[in-house]
Scaffold this motif. Structure first.
Motif, short mmCIF file in Angstrom:
data_model
loop_
_atom_site.label_atom_id
_atom_site.label_comp_id
_atom_site.label_asym_id
_atom_site.label_seq_id
_atom_site.Cartn_x
_atom_site.Cartn_y
_atom_site.Cartn_z
N ASP A 74 0.81 -1.21 0.00
CA ASP A 74 0.00 0.00 0.00
C ASP A 74 0.84 1.27 0.00
O ASP A 74 1.98 1.29 0.42
CB ASP A 74 -1.04 -0.03 1.12
N GLU A 75 0.24 2.30 -0.53
CA GLU A 75 0.92 3.56 -0.81
C GLU A 75 1.64 4.11 0.43
O GLU A 75 2.76 4.58 0.35
CB GLU A 75 -0.13 4.57 -1.31
N ARG A 78 4.88 2.33 1.08
CA ARG A 78 5.90 2.70 0.11
C ARG A 78 6.47 4.09 0.41
O ARG A 78 7.66 4.31 0.35
CB ARG A 78 5.32 2.66 -1.30
N ALA A 79 5.58 5.01 0.75
CA ALA A 79 6.01 6.37 1.07
C ALA A 79 6.93 6.35 2.30
O ALA A 79 7.96 7.02 2.32
CB ALA A 79 4.80 7.26 1.32
#
Ligand SMILES: [Zn+2]
Ligand SMILES: [Zn+2]
Length: 173
Positions: A74-75, A78-79
């Motif tokens: 999920d984003e 990753r961030a």
């Protein structure tokens, strides 16, 4: 029971005796006499060979599946990874230096990144205080979620009451 003549007994030697009870199971691979793995049908060597063969035959598929799994990460994760990586790189390059623990002033610290976009604003904390800080943040996040839920409930209730207000008096009940 009468005694049987000797020549009749000789014939009985052809009868198969019951095999001794054994917990050992033989590998299902043809011509392999290895011992099957507990819960498995094949011996360790045959199992390892089968796994290797499966991996070889499905190499492309496995690569694709791994890639998809990575893409699905999920984003937020990753961030966060990216923020951490940038901070680590900046430290290695010396464009940024570690601070002292924001609670006890120890120099043996790790960075805590609040917002991955603003990784330069990392807060420094020793192992002990990092744990405490992460717990505090988890609690704060849980509190925010609870507050949001309560606010949503309150909004809904307010709107429901407002809708009732709009009804002609006879239908309010
Ligand atoms: Zn085997
Ligand atoms: Zn500390």
């Amino acid at each position: 029971m009468p005694f049987r003549p000797l020549d009749e007994l000789d014939d009985l030697e052809d009868i198969e005796l019951p095999k001794p009870l054994s917990l050992r199971r033989v590998c299902s691979t043809k011509a392999c006499r290895g011992t099957a793995r507990p819960g498995g049908r094949h011996c360790l060597a045959c199992h390892a060979r089968a796994v290797r063969r499966y991996r070889d035959r499905h190499a492309q598929e496995l690569i694709t599946r791994r890639r998809d799994a990575t893409a699905l990460r999920d984003e937020a994760t990753r961030a966060a990874d990216s923020g951490r990586a940038k901070l680590a790189m900046a430290l290695r390059r010396g464009t940024m230096r570690r601070g002292l623990c924001h609670i006890c002033g120890t120099a043996d610290v790790m960075g805590i990144i609040e917002d991955p976009q603003r990784w330069r604003d990392a807060v420094w904390a020793c192992r002990e205080h990092r744990q405490a800080e992460l717990e505090r943040r988890r609690d704060a996040a849980a509190q925010r979620a609870a507050d949001a839920k309560q606010a949503a409930w309150y909004d809904e209730r307010t709107q429901a009451l407002a809708a009732i207000e709009l009804l002609p008096p006879a239908e309010r009940a």
